[in-house]
Scaffold this motif. Structure first.
Motif, PDB file in Angstrom:
ATOM      1  N   ALA A 295       0.870  -1.181   0.000  1.00  0.00           N
ATOM      2  CA  ALA A 295       0.000   0.000   0.000  1.00  0.00           C
ATOM      3  C   ALA A 295       0.897   1.217   0.000  1.00  0.00           C
ATOM      4  CB  ALA A 295      -0.912   0.011   1.225  1.00  0.00           C
ATOM      5  N   VAL A 296       0.467   2.268  -0.705  1.00  0.00           N
ATOM      6  CA  VAL A 296       1.210   3.532  -0.609  1.00  0.00           C
ATOM      7  C   VAL A 296       0.988   4.084   0.802  1.00  0.00           C
ATOM      8  CG1 VAL A 296       1.047   3.980  -3.073  1.00  0.00           C
ATOM      9  CG2 VAL A 296      -0.713   4.882  -1.534  1.00  0.00           C
ATOM     10  N   PRO A 297       1.851   4.996   1.266  1.00  0.00           N
ATOM     11  CA  PRO A 297       1.775   5.447   2.667  1.00  0.00           C
ATOM     12  C   PRO A 297       0.403   5.933   3.124  1.00  0.00           C
ATOM     13  CG  PRO A 297       3.837   6.153   1.700  1.00  0.00           C
ATOM     14  CD  PRO A 297       3.053   5.525   0.594  1.00  0.00           C
ATOM     15  N   ASP A 298      -0.346   6.618   2.258  1.00  0.00           N
ATOM     16  CA  ASP A 298      -1.671   7.105   2.685  1.00  0.00           C
ATOM     17  C   ASP A 298      -2.783   6.088   2.408  1.00  0.00           C
ATOM     18  OD1 ASP A 298      -2.070   7.183  -0.035  1.00  0.00           O
ATOM     19  OD2 ASP A 298      -2.404   9.345  -0.149  1.00  0.00           O
ATOM     20  N   LYS A 299      -2.385   4.896   1.943  1.00  0.00           N
ATOM     21  CA  LYS A 299      -3.298   3.779   1.677  1.00  0.00           C
ATOM     22  C   LYS A 299      -4.344   4.088   0.597  1.00  0.00           C
ATOM     23  CE  LYS A 299      -2.642   1.578   6.156  1.00  0.00           C
ATOM     24  NZ  LYS A 299      -3.273   0.992   7.359  1.00  0.00           N
ATOM     25  N   SER A 300      -4.049   5.084  -0.245  1.00  0.00           N
ATOM     26  CA  SER A 300      -4.957   5.403  -1.346  1.00  0.00           C
ATOM     27  C   SER A 300      -4.825   4.402  -2.491  1.00  0.00           C
ATOM     28  CB  SER A 300      -4.687   6.816  -1.858  1.00  0.00           C
ATOM     29  OG  SER A 300      -3.355   6.920  -2.355  1.00  0.00           O
ATOM     30  N   LEU A 301      -3.739   3.621  -2.471  1.00  0.00           N
ATOM     31  CA  LEU A 301      -3.516   2.611  -3.489  1.00  0.00           C
ATOM     32  C   LEU A 301      -3.051   1.331  -2.819  1.00  0.00           C
ATOM     33  CD1 LEU A 301      -3.198   1.705  -6.477  1.00  0.00           C
ATOM     34  CD2 LEU A 301      -0.843   2.583  -6.369  1.00  0.00           C
ATOM     35  N   LEU A 302      -3.771   0.240  -3.092  1.00  0.00           N
ATOM     36  CA  LEU A 302      -3.417  -1.074  -2.569  1.00  0.00           C
ATOM     37  C   LEU A 302      -3.180  -2.014  -3.724  1.00  0.00           C
ATOM     38  CD1 LEU A 302      -6.223  -1.390   0.156  1.00  0.00           C
ATOM     39  CD2 LEU A 302      -3.865  -0.706   0.542  1.00  0.00           C
ATOM     40  N   GLY A 303      -2.331  -2.995  -3.531  1.00  0.00           N
ATOM     41  CA  GLY A 303      -2.088  -3.960  -4.591  1.00  0.00           C
ATOM     42  C   GLY A 303      -1.208  -5.094  -4.109  1.00  0.00           C
ATOM     43  N   ALA A 304      -0.756  -5.896  -5.049  1.00  0.00           N
ATOM     44  CA  ALA A 304       0.094  -7.031  -4.711  1.00  0.00           C
ATOM     45  C   ALA A 304       0.924  -7.429  -5.923  1.00  0.00           C
ATOM     46  CB  ALA A 304      -0.753  -8.206  -4.243  1.00  0.00           C
ATOM     47  N   TYR A 305       2.024  -8.087  -5.636  1.00  0.00           N
ATOM     48  CA  TYR A 305       2.842  -8.708  -6.671  1.00  0.00           C
ATOM     49  C   TYR A 305       2.883 -10.207  -6.396  1.00  0.00           C
ATOM     50  CZ  TYR A 305       4.738  -4.223  -8.273  1.00  0.00           C
ATOM     51  OH  TYR A 305       4.890  -2.956  -8.798  1.00  0.00           O
ATOM     52  N   LYS A 306       2.768 -10.984  -7.461  1.00  0.00           N
ATOM     53  CA  LYS A 306       2.949 -12.421  -7.354  1.00  0.00           C
ATOM     54  C   LYS A 306       4.226 -12.788  -8.094  1.00  0.00           C
ATOM     55  CE  LYS A 306      -1.878 -13.720  -6.702  1.00  0.00           C
ATOM     56  NZ  LYS A 306      -3.019 -14.551  -7.166  1.00  0.00           N
ATOM     57  N   ALA A 307       5.045 -13.612  -7.447  1.00  0.00           N
ATOM     58  CA  ALA A 307       6.344 -13.941  -8.036  1.00  0.00           C
ATOM     59  C   ALA A 307       6.640 -15.426  -7.881  1.00  0.00           C
ATOM     60  CB  ALA A 307       7.446 -13.125  -7.362  1.00  0.00           C
ATOM     61  N   ARG A 308       7.374 -15.933  -8.840  1.00  0.00           N
ATOM     62  CA  ARG A 308       7.927 -17.293  -8.731  1.00  0.00           C
ATOM     63  C   ARG A 308       9.442 -17.160  -8.635  1.00  0.00           C
ATOM     64  NH1 ARG A 308       6.484 -22.688  -9.645  1.00  0.00           N
ATOM     65  NH2 ARG A 308       8.232 -24.027 -10.293  1.00  0.00           N
ATOM     66  N   VAL A 309       9.982 -17.795  -7.617  1.00  0.00           N
ATOM     67  CA  VAL A 309      11.432 -17.769  -7.381  1.00  0.00           C
ATOM     68  C   VAL A 309      11.966 -19.166  -7.654  1.00  0.00           C
ATOM     69  CG1 VAL A 309      13.239 -17.363  -5.677  1.00  0.00           C
ATOM     70  CG2 VAL A 309      11.155 -15.963  -5.640  1.00  0.00           C
ATOM     71  N   GLU A 310      13.014 -19.267  -8.463  1.00  0.00           N
ATOM     72  CA  GLU A 310      13.556 -20.576  -8.839  1.00  0.00           C
ATOM     73  C   GLU A 310      15.066 -20.615  -8.642  1.00  0.00           C
ATOM     74  OE1 GLU A 310      12.409 -21.153 -12.898  1.00  0.00           O
ATOM     75  OE2 GLU A 310      10.356 -21.750 -12.386  1.00  0.00           O
ATOM     76  N   ALA A 311      15.556 -21.776  -8.258  1.00  0.00           N
ATOM     77  CA  ALA A 311      17.004 -21.984  -8.182  1.00  0.00           C
ATOM     78  C   ALA A 311      17.583 -21.930  -9.593  1.00  0.00           C
ATOM     79  CB  ALA A 311      17.314 -23.315  -7.526  1.00  0.00           C
ATOM     80  N   CYS A 312      18.718 -21.274  -9.713  1.00  0.00           N
ATOM     81  CA  CYS A 312      19.305 -21.116 -11.046  1.00  0.00           C
ATOM     82  C   CYS A 312      20.775 -21.522 -11.103  1.00  0.00           C
ATOM     83  CB  CYS A 312      19.154 -19.672 -11.521  1.00  0.00           C
ATOM     84  SG  CYS A 312      19.946 -18.458 -10.445  1.00  0.00           S
ATOM     85  N   ASP A 313      21.399 -21.768  -9.947  1.00  0.00           N
ATOM     86  CA  ASP A 313      22.840 -22.035  -9.946  1.00  0.00           C
ATOM     87  C   ASP A 313      23.249 -22.529  -8.565  1.00  0.00           C
ATOM     88  OD1 ASP A 313      25.425 -22.197 -10.833  1.00  0.00           O
ATOM     89  OD2 ASP A 313      25.788 -20.034 -10.873  1.00  0.00           O
ATOM     90  N   ARG A 314      24.450 -23.001  -8.467  1.00  0.00           N
ATOM     91  CA  ARG A 314      25.094 -23.294  -7.182  1.00  0.00           C
ATOM     92  C   ARG A 314      26.475 -22.659  -7.198  1.00  0.00           C
ATOM     93  NH1 ARG A 314      23.371 -27.659  -3.775  1.00  0.00           N
ATOM     94  NH2 ARG A 314      21.547 -28.743  -4.619  1.00  0.00           N
ATOM     95  N   VAL A 315      26.871 -22.082  -6.103  1.00  0.00           N
ATOM     96  CA  VAL A 315      28.224 -21.549  -5.978  1.00  0.00           C
ATOM     97  C   VAL A 315      28.837 -22.090  -4.691  1.00  0.00           C
ATOM     98  CG1 VAL A 315      27.675 -19.435  -7.244  1.00  0.00           C
ATOM     99  CG2 VAL A 315      27.498 -19.457  -4.751  1.00  0.00           C
ATOM    100  N   ILE A 316      30.140 -21.974  -4.607  1.00  0.00           N
ATOM    101  CA  ILE A 316      30.852 -22.438  -3.424  1.00  0.00           C
ATOM    102  C   ILE A 316      31.019 -21.278  -2.453  1.00  0.00           C
ATOM    103  CG2 ILE A 316      33.006 -23.403  -2.551  1.00  0.00           C
ATOM    104  CD1 ILE A 316      31.286 -25.372  -4.123  1.00  0.00           C
ATOM    105  N   SER A 317      30.686 -21.515  -1.203  1.00  0.00           N
ATOM    106  CA  SER A 317      30.854 -20.503  -0.175  1.00  0.00           C
ATOM    107  C   SER A 317      31.503 -21.131   1.046  1.00  0.00           C
ATOM    108  CB  SER A 317      29.495 -19.887   0.208  1.00  0.00           C
ATOM    109  OG  SER A 317      29.670 -18.770   1.060  1.00  0.00           O
ATOM    110  N   ALA A 318      32.001 -20.296   1.930  1.00  0.00           N
ATOM    111  CA  ALA A 318      32.564 -20.737   3.208  1.00  0.00           C
ATOM    112  C   ALA A 318      31.804 -20.025   4.307  1.00  0.00           C
ATOM    113  CB  ALA A 318      34.056 -20.398   3.277  1.00  0.00           C
TER     114      ALA A 318
END
Length: 342
Positions: A295-318
């Motif tokens: 919502a915008v700060p004064d709540k004059s506009l409400l909405g939503a986003y829908k997203a799909r998140v997918e694995a795309c790679d592997r990296v090495i970390s410590a």
């Protein structure tokens, strides 16, 4: 990890986990802690590795913190080092941040500067208040500070937990403290803090009251981070996520921020994971579907986003700094679909 990247240094010679993470191209997004509350107290350095269990001011509070967490309350305890300009001898500062509503853009804050002998009593009262137990904060009213206008940058320099935080956190802290805080007209303070997770992303920083986490920070990114006077894309690679959301929600939220720019930070928002892959305990999912309501700060506009998140790679970390690295493959993710719904 790609061959050309590992050739830059010998893993047996490198003591710092954050160098391994950075060389492998590990994306820090989705690694911010998810919190509804922060409780931050001034405690002088040095900070041993087990400071929370060894310091006489904090040790009596451990069982209360555990009780709070057992009730499913997401709270982040942190310590900050007293500062010669900000702090007062004989007094202890306590910062308490809380999520004000389901949809929100930043945490609300109460700050107290109390006599040292009252610090444990104050924190006890706050924790009991969180658990809806009888308590009385009115006795601390005279010590409350009107500092809601002040932005606090918290830089982890807790080398006793991981060497990388000392090696890389201290230069970033000093630069922010010397170059940015003094010219802020009292609107910015910079602190050294104890560990708050993710030392493989050192130097790492928490930005309050916004609740954004940053990692792998470079000096050239500080002007954009502090002043917000350029393209948000310049901060993409340093963004760990917003504490008001969980892992997959954070990954989706970054994409929205990249599209909308700085105004997105002022939007009220919340998130939920709608669906995700079922995996065995200890394994990371390959995909998740999330919804970010806004919502915008004064709540004059409400909405939503829908997203799909997918694995795309592997990296090495410590995950920790050491003379001999223990390496781990870490999944990397991308947003494969992002749709705005009204």
């Amino acid at each position: 990890m790609q061959t050309q990247q590992t050739d830059q240094f010998s893993l047996t010679d490198c003591r710092f986990c954050s160098l391994v993470s950075k060389a492998s191209g590990e994306d820090p997004i989705g690694t911010a802690g998810t919190y509804d509350y922060w409780l931050i107290m001034e405690i002088p350095q040095p900070w041993p590795q087990e400071i929370f269990y060894e310091n006489p001011t904090i040790k009596p509070l451990i069982s209360l913190f555990q009780e709070v967490e057992e009730q499913g309350i997401n709270i982040r305890p942190m310590l900050i080092a007293p500062d010669s300009e900000y702090s007062h001898p004989g007094f202890t500062r306590v910062l308490y941040y809380y999520r004000p509503a389901k949809l929100f853009s930043q945490f609300e804050k109460q700050e107290f500067v109390v006599p040292e002998e009252k610090a444990t009593v104050l924190v006890t009262a706050i924790l009991k208040q969180l658990m809806q137990q009888p308590n009385d904060l009115s006795q601390f009213q005279e010590y409350e500070q009107q500092t809601s206008h002040i932005r606090e940058l918290m830089v982890c320099t807790h080398a006793q937990v991981d060497l990388a935080c000392g090696r890389f956190g201290n230069p970033i802290y000093r630069r922010l403290r010397k170059e940015y805080a003094p010219v802020s007209q009292g609107k910015l303070r910079v602190w050294q803090t104890t560990h708050f997770g993710g030392h493989q992303f050192a130097p790492t920083l928490a930005d309050l009251p916004q609740g954004c986490f940053w990692g792998h920070l470079e000096p050239e990114a500080l002007n954009l981070l502090v002043n917000r006077n350029g393209s948000v894309s310049g901060l993409r690679q340093f963004y760990r996520g917003w504490a008001g959301l969980s892992k997959f929600e954070q990954i989706a939220e970054r994409e929205i921020w990249m599209q909308l720019g700085w105004t997105w930070l002022n939007y009220l928002k919340s998130g939920q994971v709608v669906a995700k892959q079922e995996v065995s305990q200890g394994e990371d999912e390959d995909w998740a579907e999330v919804q970010i309501d806004f919502a915008v700060p004064d709540k004059s506009l409400l909405g939503a986003y829908k997203a799909r998140v997918e694995a795309c790679d592997r990296v090495i970390s410590a995950l920790n700094s050491a003379k001999e690295m223990q390496l781990k493959a870490v999944k990397q993710y991308r947003v494969s679909s992002l749709i705005k719904v009204e």
